[in-house]
Design a protein around this motif. Sequence first.
Motif, PDB file in Angstrom:
ATOM      1  N   LEU A 570       0.825  -1.213   0.000  1.00 53.35           N
ATOM      2  CA  LEU A 570       0.000   0.000   0.000  1.00 53.35           C
ATOM      3  C   LEU A 570       0.860   1.263   0.000  1.00 53.35           C
ATOM      4  CD1 LEU A 570      -2.813  -1.002   2.536  1.00 53.35           C
ATOM      5  CD2 LEU A 570      -3.073  -0.591   0.085  1.00 53.35           C
ATOM      6  N   LYS A 571       2.136   1.149   0.386  1.00 55.13           N
ATOM      7  CA  LYS A 571       3.005   2.328   0.424  1.00 55.13           C
ATOM      8  C   LYS A 571       3.377   2.785  -0.989  1.00 55.13           C
ATOM      9  CE  LYS A 571       7.154   4.068   2.727  1.00 55.13           C
ATOM     10  NZ  LYS A 571       8.283   3.744   3.631  1.00 55.13           N
ATOM     11  N   PHE A 572       3.809   1.851  -1.832  1.00 58.40           N
ATOM     12  CA  PHE A 572       4.153   2.165  -3.227  1.00 58.40           C
ATOM     13  C   PHE A 572       3.465   1.162  -4.141  1.00 58.40           C
ATOM     14  CE2 PHE A 572       8.026   3.284  -0.737  1.00 58.40           C
ATOM     15  CZ  PHE A 572       7.944   4.671  -0.852  1.00 58.40           C
ATOM     16  N   PRO A 573       2.133   1.202  -4.246  1.00 61.11           N
ATOM     17  CA  PRO A 573       1.437   0.157  -5.002  1.00 61.11           C
ATOM     18  C   PRO A 573       1.804   0.127  -6.489  1.00 61.11           C
ATOM     19  CG  PRO A 573      -0.046   1.951  -4.442  1.00 61.11           C
ATOM     20  CD  PRO A 573       1.228   2.204  -3.697  1.00 61.11           C
ATOM     21  N   HIS A 574       2.099   1.305  -7.087  1.00 59.99           N
ATOM     22  CA  HIS A 574       2.358   1.324  -8.529  1.00 59.99           C
ATOM     23  C   HIS A 574       3.750   0.823  -8.883  1.00 59.99           C
ATOM     24  CE1 HIS A 574       3.674   5.143  -6.772  1.00 59.99           C
ATOM     25  NE2 HIS A 574       4.560   5.237  -7.780  1.00 59.99           N
ATOM     26  N   TYR A 575       4.574   0.480  -7.862  1.00 59.65           N
ATOM     27  CA  TYR A 575       5.889  -0.083  -8.146  1.00 59.65           C
ATOM     28  C   TYR A 575       5.856  -1.613  -8.250  1.00 59.65           C
ATOM     29  CZ  TYR A 575       8.462   4.269  -7.593  1.00 59.65           C
ATOM     30  OH  TYR A 575       8.967   5.529  -7.774  1.00 59.65           O
ATOM     31  N   PHE A 576       4.680  -2.200  -8.149  1.00 57.05           N
ATOM     32  CA  PHE A 576       4.550  -3.664  -8.190  1.00 57.05           C
ATOM     33  C   PHE A 576       3.770  -4.037  -9.429  1.00 57.05           C
ATOM     34  CE2 PHE A 576       5.275  -2.425  -3.856  1.00 57.05           C
ATOM     35  CZ  PHE A 576       6.237  -3.333  -3.417  1.00 57.05           C
ATOM     36  N   VAL A 577       4.189  -5.113 -10.048  1.00 58.96           N
ATOM     37  CA  VAL A 577       3.764  -5.437 -11.391  1.00 58.96           C
ATOM     38  C   VAL A 577       2.262  -5.646 -11.494  1.00 58.96           C
ATOM     39  CG1 VAL A 577       4.165  -7.899 -11.057  1.00 58.96           C
ATOM     40  CG2 VAL A 577       4.258  -6.933 -13.384  1.00 58.96           C
ATOM     41  N   GLU A 578       1.644  -6.196 -10.429  1.00 58.33           N
ATOM     42  CA  GLU A 578       0.218  -6.479 -10.533  1.00 58.33           C
ATOM     43  C   GLU A 578      -0.633  -5.207 -10.541  1.00 58.33           C
ATOM     44  OE1 GLU A 578       1.273  -7.047  -6.095  1.00 58.33           O
ATOM     45  OE2 GLU A 578       2.139  -7.482  -8.076  1.00 58.33           O
ATOM     46  N   ASN A 579      -0.003  -4.073 -10.138  1.00 60.59           N
ATOM     47  CA  ASN A 579      -0.745  -2.810 -10.099  1.00 60.59           C
ATOM     48  C   ASN A 579      -0.341  -1.856 -11.226  1.00 60.59           C
ATOM     49  OD1 ASN A 579      -2.144  -3.470  -7.651  1.00 60.59           O
ATOM     50  ND2 ASN A 579      -0.258  -3.030  -6.519  1.00 60.59           N
ATOM     51  N   LEU A 580       0.573  -2.306 -12.091  1.00 61.12           N
ATOM     52  CA  LEU A 580       1.037  -1.433 -13.173  1.00 61.12           C
ATOM     53  C   LEU A 580      -0.078  -1.182 -14.193  1.00 61.12           C
ATOM     54  CD1 LEU A 580       4.640  -2.766 -13.919  1.00 61.12           C
ATOM     55  CD2 LEU A 580       3.977  -0.697 -12.682  1.00 61.12           C
ATOM     56  N   ASP A 581      -0.117   0.053 -14.623  1.00 63.04           N
ATOM     57  CA  ASP A 581      -1.078   0.422 -15.661  1.00 63.04           C
ATOM     58  C   ASP A 581      -0.384   1.433 -16.571  1.00 63.04           C
ATOM     59  OD1 ASP A 581      -3.250   0.772 -17.220  1.00 63.04           O
ATOM     60  OD2 ASP A 581      -4.385   1.981 -15.768  1.00 63.04           O
ATOM     61  N   GLY A 582       0.390   0.922 -17.445  1.00 61.05           N
ATOM     62  CA  GLY A 582       1.152   1.805 -18.325  1.00 61.05           C
ATOM     63  C   GLY A 582       2.639   1.607 -18.128  1.00 61.05           C
TER      64      GLY A 582
END
Length: 742
Positions: A570-582
């Motif tokens: 939850l701290k850096f969610p966009h740094y993990f592949v399952e949350n990447l969008d772009g």
Amino acid sequence: MKKYLLNAGFVMAAFFITCLAIATGAYFNSGLTMTVGSLSEIRVRAPRDTENIAETNRNRQMAQDFAENLQLVFTVDPSEWTWVENNLGIRRSELEGIREAYREERNAHEYAIEAWEAQTIAHTEAHEQSLAQWQSERDVAISMGYPIPPIPVPLPAPERPEWLGESFLLFDEYHTILFSETQQEQVVNMSHENFYEMWEAIISSAEIVQTQHMVQHFIDVMVQNQVRVALLTYSLDRATEELAEHIILHSLMNNIIPDEETNRQNFLEAINNYEVVMILEGDIIVDERQIITQEIYDALQALDMLAPESLMDNLYAVLGVFFLVAMLFLACIMYLNFYRPAITSNSREAMLLLVLYLLTISLVWTLGNLSFPFLPILIFPMLVAILIDRRCSTVLTFAVILICFFIVDGDMTYLMFYSVSSILICLFSRYTTERGKSIWTGLLISAVMFVLAIAVMLVAERNDALHDPQVVQQMFITAGFAAVAGILTVFVCMGSLPLWETFFGVVTPVKLLDLTNPTNLLLRRLTIEAPGTYHHSLIVANLAETAALDIGANAHAARVGGYYHDVGKLKFPHYFVENLDGENPHDHLDPLNSTQIIMSHVSYGLTLATEHRLPQFVRDIIREHHGTTLLQYFYSKSREKDVECDEKDFRYPYTIPQTKESACVMLADSVEAAVRSMIPKIQSVDEVEKTIRFIIRGKLNDGQLAESDLSIKDVTIIEQSFFRVLKGMYHERIAYPSKARA
């Protein structure tokens, strides 16, 4: 070390309080307070049959007095014949000596008479010659005128020798038997044939009388008759028969001795011939306003109805109980060390066990006067089974039942009821994991308690159970109370679970279900801030739960751990592949920085778990679900730039899994990520199975499972469980081989 000392203190405190509860409980303090000489305020009846010791002792004393005054039975001692035979031999020799002396004296007297007779004849002839010579001389003198010579005076004639009878003096000198003169004459004058015939009769008759008849005194008429009868078999004349009788009677010895065996048997029969007086159940021992006598006091004491004045009155029993309790504590401690070693390092769990134990014995001590169905013993096995472990609950409850037995002074019905019901409670606690099933579990336990109570009463009452209406009524009343106690136990235990969860941090199956509720704050944040991580966590939870269930681990704990293992993302969610969008942000970062960001989700997850008071086992799974694995992607990327980079910088600096549940979450996390990344490329389900096996064997070879207690068989089962779940989950996305499609 401090934890071990603290647990040792818990054990010592529990042992001390247990001994105090037993010492002040009903086992050593129940009974009536009565003293000799006081007035009884109540009517006391005998609760069971027992011996009236005072009356029985009186009868026993009378039998003993009678036995001690029994007339002795005598028997013949045949060994005395040896002495009699020897004495008869001596007397025979003495009499033969007297007879020989008599013969010698008689022969000497006869010789003297013959000499006297010869001397007398010679004297007469000499005197006659003297007279004849005188006559001749007288005639000459007359014829010659000489004076006539005087007539010769005859010499004194020799005296006739007298019979002295000195041999008869030997009867008094050499023999102890007094013989009359007639008997003495008979002894010395009888022929050798008669003497030996008489002596043969004496020996034979004396042996018969001495060995076969009782001889107490020779003047006994009965003994005399027995001697005469024995002599009748010999053809002796009357005088000889009387002489033989005289010798026998004065030679017999006392041959009467007590018949020890007969006297002993008579004594034992007499001393044991007394009536045992019984006090029957229901008999009045002491009535109201009656003075307590020593006999009444002894009867009450024999029935164990008197309260001891102090523990010293039961010193040996107290020591025995305390040693028994010590052995029970030792057995429980050894069991926990062997089969529940985590409790020695978990002070909260040890404290929880101590509180449950002390609460149980305190309630039992307080309610000890109630009937056995009302004793709150069953709360211990249910709470221990729910909060700690069912197997531990089964073993520890047995010790608690024995300890409470001494606190309440239990009986056989108590032991039978609680020994069986506690085991059933431990087993039924498995069905309390869902709140919806608690009511049905309570009703089931209530029905079981009802049936069990009736069974126990049937055993206790035996054949009288169904013949007495009052007994039947009491049986069903007791069973009804047992049923109520059973359902109340379930409700009280289930209702108190939040209390134990709050104060001791324990995690119950119900708590685990609450943690999996999607409305939980952390799970809601995951769904909103990191939906890919949330979806990943759901799949990991399903995989871990299935695997844990198949290998016999805690499936609920594995599922909860799967939900929260990646909460730190939850701290850096966009740094993990399952949350990447772009665009991938790691494309613009140094591999080492990317590694630190990725690793930080573990430390931040521990921080969130602490802030939200997640259970300790969830924190352990968060810390251990990556262990010390290598971030291979970033390590390889870093080596492309710097061949000498340190591998340690790219390994998670945490603990490898310590439990089976934590290992299941680690493997599920890695397998789900690997399979999800290869979904577009998978051509058959065989590739999924190979990937699962490759990931798991890689963790095994890397040493990540070395401390998780997983066996090779468990690893194989986990592979099969993951494949079964993933095959069903991704079957629409997997391109099956053409042969399979056909």
